[in-house]
Design an enzyme around this catalytic site. Structure first.
Site, PDB file in Angstrom:
ATOM      1  N   LYS A  76      12.776  34.494 -49.169  1.00 51.98           N
ATOM      2  CA  LYS A  76      12.651  33.990 -47.793  1.00 51.98           C
ATOM      3  C   LYS A  76      12.781  32.475 -47.788  1.00 51.98           C
ATOM      4  CE  LYS A  76       9.549  34.426 -43.745  1.00 51.98           C
ATOM      5  NZ  LYS A  76       8.253  34.926 -43.250  1.00 51.98           N
ATOM      6  N   SER A 157       8.525  37.876 -38.839  1.00 47.23           N
ATOM      7  CA  SER A 157       9.487  36.804 -39.031  1.00 47.23           C
ATOM      8  C   SER A 157      10.392  36.979 -40.246  1.00 47.23           C
ATOM      9  CB  SER A 157       8.762  35.463 -39.178  1.00 47.23           C
ATOM     10  OG  SER A 157       8.016  35.434 -40.388  1.00 47.23           O
ATOM     11  N   SER A 181       4.319  39.568 -40.526  1.00 50.37           N
ATOM     12  CA  SER A 181       5.723  39.252 -40.781  1.00 50.37           C
ATOM     13  C   SER A 181       6.355  39.932 -41.980  1.00 50.37           C
ATOM     14  CB  SER A 181       5.908  37.746 -40.951  1.00 50.37           C
ATOM     15  OG  SER A 181       6.031  37.163 -39.695  1.00 50.37           O
TER      16      SER A 181
END
Ligand code: GLN
Length: 488
Positions: A76, A157, A181
């Site tokens: 990420k 997210s 998330s």
């Protein structure tokens, strides 16, 4: 063996048995990423991947190698990676190249993993649909069988990390979870995702959103892979004062889906008004799976659940407003190129240009709830209720070993849906936020498909540091659900 049927476990076997090399694997994933249209990556790192894969091949040939030696993993774009641009999906960090490696990604590399790229996310990890990224939204590889033209969100997210694993652009990925998330996008993308206990993974070198909630975790195609991946990144770090000095167990080797003698709680307050029938059904089915695996199902009460969302949306923006104060155009990333007459004006223009709408909204809410006169009424109150929420869990865990809930209140929705109404978007986190506020581990595991052919997930929450039970219960669901991730 075709590459797209691989899991982390089978890839490790294939590498060891010389069925293929790590370089071949990295080339395959680099190629797949290049062809993909889903915008999962903000930055791809083909060269890094090939270099790391070459080193892995040498290690494997000499009989050495770590837990994930030679396995392609996506990271990420919230984890600082030395020498590789790290944006947090924000314009304000658009040209930021860290001089240091986050502890979690350093652990990942120590275990021999190969980084294929930095994945897309909601800006500063604020969002539930991966639509607030300054680098464009991510498309889920899934399609509704009833409305095949609809473009679906991957969740957020960590939408890029989740969609990348679902689409097989990496064998696993790293995410972060502040209020859901990892778990919600895992559910939307039909894969497994775990957020461990707060303090299990170091936050050092991870771009901060809400420090008392932020926690790293992983996505994988199945429960065993997720255990292995989490093992690789976990561990004490003296550079993070909230990291806890506990040994990391061998979760992978100890997974046991026989739940005889285990008690699983169903929290009655999670049966919220308006919860869709398909979500209720999958939840009931999950309880049946667990009974069949030998567990006893018990109703439990978490009476303060209804306050979790407002508490989170007070505490998280408060911490975000403080954390994001550092983006001032001086120390990091973007600075306005307009001529300004004072330092304050430079700050204002830089931040107005650099942050997107959702981030600005959170900074404003956070600044408001922390301001003199409102601090006691909002922030302190929210912290008190947070303690009550944590106590609810502690009481429930006197009776049960784990708690079973839906992961999200719906399947993946269409891009554009919920965008006009931030509060509607915030409702996505209704089942994931309580465990975040209490710092507890939570795993999301696919449990079946809805009548549009879209995946639905279930969440298992356990006591602090009992990730093993998360994996065991999730494995019992996985074994019985008969769910298989399709090839996209
Ligand atoms: N969707 C939640 C939010 O927007 C959670 C985000 C997260 O866990 N990073 O705050």
């Amino acid at each position: 063996m075709s590459f797209n049927e691989l899991t982390i476990e089978s890839a490790l076997k294939g590498l060891k048995n010389k069925q293929f090399s790590s370089v071949e694997l990295a080339k395959n994933y680099n190629e797949r990423i290049k062809k993909s249209q889903s915008n999962c990556f903000i930055t791809t790192t083909e060269e890094v991947a090939l270099k790391q894969a070459e080193q892995s091949d040498k290690k494997i040939a000499s009989g050495q190698g770590g837990l994930l030696e030679g396995v392609p993993i996506a990271v990420k774009d919230l984890f600082c990676t030395k020498g590789v641009r790290t944006t947090a999906a924000s314009k304000i960090l658009g040209n930021f190249i860290p001089q240091y490696e986050s502890t979690v990604s350093a652990n990942l590399f120590k275990s021999g993993a190969v980084m294929v790229g930095k994945t897309n996310l909601d800006e500063f990890a604020m969002g539930s649909a991966n639509i607030t990224s300054a680098y464009g939204n991510v498309l889920s590889p899934w399609k509704s069988t009833k409305h095949p033209k609809k473009k679906l969100v991957p969740g957020g997210s960590s939408g890029g990390s989740a969609a990348a694993v679902a689409e097989d652009l990496a064998l696993g990925s790293l995410g972060t979870d502040t209020g859901g998330s990892i778990r919600q996008p895992a559910a939307f993308c039909g894969i497994t995702g775990i957020k461990p206990t707060y303090g299990r993974c170091s936050r050092w070198g991870t771009v901060a959103f809400a420090s008392s909630l932020d926690q790293a975790g992983v996505f994988a195609k199945n429960v065993k892979d997720s255990a292995l991946l989490l093992q690789a990144i976990s561990g004490y770090d003296e550079k993070d004062s909230t990291s806890v000095n506990l040994e990391v167990p061998n979760w992978f080797a100890n997974i046991n889906s026989n739940l005889k003698g285990k008690k699983i709680g169903i929290p009655k307050e999670y049966n919220v008004d308006g919860i869709p029938e398909e979500i209720k059904k999958i939840w009931e089915k999950g309880a049946e799976f667990l009974k069949a695996a030998g567990a006893e199902i018990i109703e439990v009460s978490l009476p303060h659940t209804k306050y979790a969302l407002p508490v989170y949306y007070t505490v998280a923006p408060a911490e975000c407003s403080s954390n994001l104060a550092r983006y001032d155009g001086v120390r990091y990333g973007h600075r306005t190129s307009e001529k300004t007459n004072s330092l304050d004006e430079m700050y204002e223009k830089t931040r107005a240009e650099g942050f997107g709408d959702e981030v600005k909204r959170r900074i404003m809410i956070g600044t408001y709830v922390l301001s003199a006169g409102y601090y006691e009424a909002y922030y302190v109150k929210a912290q008190k209720i947070r303690t009550l929420i944590a106590q609810d869990f502690a009481t429930a865990f006197e009776k049960v070993d784990a708690i079973l809930t839906p992961t999200a209140p719906s399947a993946a929705f269409e891009i554009g849906a919920n965008e006009d109404d931030p509060v509607k978007m915030y409702l996505n986190d209704i089942f994931t936020i309580p465990a975040s506020l209490a710092g507890l581990p939570g795993i999301a595991v696919p449990a079946g498909l809805n009548d549009e052919g879209l995946p639905l997930g279930l969440q298992i929450i356990t006591k602090p540091w009992d990730e093993q039970t998360c994996f065991n219960v999730a494995k019992a669901i996985e074994d019985q659900a008969g769910y298989k991730l399709p090839s996209f």
